[in-house]
Scaffold this motif. Structure first.
Motif, PDB file in Angstrom:
ATOM      1  N   LEU A 274       0.832  -1.202   0.000  1.00  0.00           N
ATOM      2  CA  LEU A 274       0.000   0.000   0.000  1.00  0.00           C
ATOM      3  C   LEU A 274       0.868   1.255   0.000  1.00  0.00           C
ATOM      4  CD1 LEU A 274      -2.888   1.053   0.046  1.00  0.00           C
ATOM      5  CD2 LEU A 274      -2.808   0.972   2.558  1.00  0.00           C
ATOM      6  N   LEU A 275       1.941   1.246   0.796  1.00  0.00           N
ATOM      7  CA  LEU A 275       2.865   2.388   0.836  1.00  0.00           C
ATOM      8  C   LEU A 275       3.531   2.577  -0.527  1.00  0.00           C
ATOM      9  CD1 LEU A 275       4.290   4.598   2.455  1.00  0.00           C
ATOM     10  CD2 LEU A 275       5.982   2.888   3.174  1.00  0.00           C
TER      11      LEU A 275
ATOM     12  N   VAL B 108       0.958   4.169  -2.895  1.00  0.00           N
ATOM     13  CA  VAL B 108       0.800   5.594  -2.577  1.00  0.00           C
ATOM     14  C   VAL B 108       2.000   6.383  -3.101  1.00  0.00           C
ATOM     15  CG1 VAL B 108       0.699   7.293  -0.709  1.00  0.00           C
ATOM     16  CG2 VAL B 108      -0.662   5.202  -0.565  1.00  0.00           C
TER      17      VAL B 108
ATOM     18  N   VAL C 164       1.882   9.332  -5.970  1.00  0.00           N
ATOM     19  CA  VAL C 164       2.405  10.673  -5.695  1.00  0.00           C
ATOM     20  C   VAL C 164       3.479  11.040  -6.712  1.00  0.00           C
ATOM     21  CG1 VAL C 164       3.756  12.059  -4.070  1.00  0.00           C
ATOM     22  CG2 VAL C 164       1.843  10.672  -3.238  1.00  0.00           C
TER      23      VAL C 164
ATOM     24  N   THR D 167       7.800   9.111   0.229  1.00  0.00           N
ATOM     25  CA  THR D 167       7.552   7.737   0.682  1.00  0.00           C
ATOM     26  C   THR D 167       8.332   7.433   1.952  1.00  0.00           C
ATOM     27  OG1 THR D 167       7.302   7.103  -1.649  1.00  0.00           O
ATOM     28  CG2 THR D 167       7.508   5.328  -0.045  1.00  0.00           C
TER      29      THR D 167
ATOM     30  N   THR E 138       6.681   9.240   4.898  1.00  0.00           N
ATOM     31  CA  THR E 138       5.436   8.531   5.227  1.00  0.00           C
ATOM     32  C   THR E 138       5.746   7.227   5.942  1.00  0.00           C
ATOM     33  OG1 THR E 138       4.391   9.465   3.242  1.00  0.00           O
ATOM     34  CG2 THR E 138       3.300   7.590   4.282  1.00  0.00           C
TER      35      THR E 138
END
Length: 430
Positions: free
Chosen positions: A171-172, A175, A179, A199, A202
């Motif tokens: 999932l990371l 994302v 981005v 990343t 986050t």
């Protein structure tokens, strides 16, 4: 610095080159920890390989930066290290003996690099194969990014399948990919690097990027010349020398062509300063063997730095300095390298960039197009750049001969076609 690296001539600047250097380093820094882990299984001490990996990567990349002026980094090659460990385990050889074969292969590399054999090879490769190599490498590293992120996973029935997209790392990665794509679409400079920073931050706040071992540690003491050259001759290990020589030759040549094409550095099918670029990996392989690591090669991850705008040796200089600095900041490097979500999106996007040359392939000309297709298909499915090149080098002259166009093929392609047939038949590297 502007004059030495010819920044203006290559339409770049210091900020872009530094950003590109950080991007390349972060996408390939995993080798510092993966390589010792693989060679440790062959009995080589972890700390010895750790230092040898940094020394060979830093030195080879530094030569590439200062003498060839290319944004291409070098380090011990993945696949070659596994082959090294397999030889030691399967044939019962000491790792010192196999390091002896690597050393001799490196010496032969240096001798070849002093001649025009490798330059002639680049000039002899048809345009269709060059674009095929570039695209094949693109698919190769994009697939690597998909696997690292968990977007695709191994499947015994279908080789791979879609992974669990709600797993934290996957999932990371998604994302981070989204981005980065948004930043690229908005034409933000340094989008790839900024995406990695986003990343990483986050991941830190979600608990996936942790610095449990602090930030600084003193490097281990290097071990020098822990190898046995005499046993290469006494045990007749010439075939191993040949395999290391052949695979590294085409791994590096293929990557140089692919990344240079992407960066727009090829001139009329030729690679300027080719001799210096080839000498970089030859010296890195030779010196690396004396400290305790498998052969070095140009890294396809260099394409990530090119994608971030890197066009000169200043990018490689930054990578080299970061490698040398990494021996003092191993806890930080290890933490970043262990979070694959930071680098996976970059590899996927750069894979796309490297496919663009396919628009120039004459797809209606079967003789020219099929070898290109074979390379593109084989590289990601075999996880081997050299194997993909081998298939292309075999099918291209074969189809030309059948068509009655054999004279259009450079004689050196026939030589390497025969060598590749021998290598794939008797010395396959899995």
């Amino acid at each position: 610095m502007n004059k030495y690296f010819k920044l203006e001539k290559n339409d770049t600047n210091i900020r872009t080159e530094v950003t590109a250097g950080f991007t390349t380093f972060l996408t390939m820094v995993y080798i510092i920890f993966v390589n010792p882990g693989i060679l440790q299984a062959a009995g080589v001490p972890f700390d010895q390989v750790f230092m040898a990996t940094i020394i060979s990567a830093g030195l080879g990349t530094l030569i590439m930066a200062l003498f060839a002026n290319y944004p291409i980094a070098l380090a011990p090659g993945m696949g070659l290290n596994a082959y090294f460990a397999t030889i030691v385990g399967a044939q019962g050889l000491s790792y010192q003996s196999v390091f002896g074969t690597v050393f001799l292969a490196g010496i032969l590399f240096i001798l070849l690099s002093l001649t025009k054999v490798r330059e002639t090879l680049i000039e002899a490769i048809p345009t269709s194969l060059k674009f095929g190599i570039t695209a094949g490498i693109g698919l190769f590293i994009a697939f690597l990014g998909l696997r690292m992120s968990g977007i695709v996973v191994a499947n015994p029935e279908n080789l791979v399948s879609l992974g669990d997209l709600i797993q934290p790392i996957t999932l990371l990665s998604i994302v981070g990919l989204l981005v980065t794509l948004i930043l690229i679409a908005l034409e933000v400079k340094g989008a790839l690097f900024l995406g990695m920073i986003f990343t990483g931050i986050t991941g830190f706040f979600t608990g996936h990027l942790e610095f449990q071992n602090g930030f600084f540690s003193l490097p281990p003491t290097p071990v020098f010349f822990d190898l046995d050259i005499a046993s290469v001759f006494s045990q007749g290990l010439y075939a191993i020398v040949f395999v290391f020589l052949l695979i590294t030759l085409f791994d590096t040549t293929g990557t140089l062509i692919g990344v240079s094409e992407q960066a727009g550095l090829m001139q009329d099918g030729k690679l300027p300063n080719a001799k210096s670029a080839f000498m970089a990996d030859a010296v890195a392989t030779t010196v690396g063997s004396t400290f305790g690591t498998s052969p070095s090669t140009a890294y396809v991850e260099s394409a990530s730095g090119v994608g971030a705008g890197g066009r000169t040796g200043l990018t490689s200089l930054v990578v080299a300095l970061l490698f040398f600095a990494a021996m003092f900041f191993s806890p930080v490097v290890e933490a970043v390298a262990n979070l694959s979500a930071i680098t996976a999106p970059v590899l996927i996007i750069v894979g796309f960039y490297m496919m663009q040359g396919l628009a120039q392939i004459e797809w209606k000309n079967f003789i020219e197009a099929f070898p290109t297709f074979a390379i593109i298909l084989t590289m990601p499915l075999t996880s081997s750049i050299a194997t993909g090149i081998a298939v292309g080098f075999i099918t291209y002259p074969l189809l030309k001969l059948i068509k009655g166009q054999g004279k259009e093929v450079h004689w050196i392609l026939y030589v390497f076609a025969v060598l590749f047939i021998i290598q794939l038949t008797f010395f396959p590297m899995h």
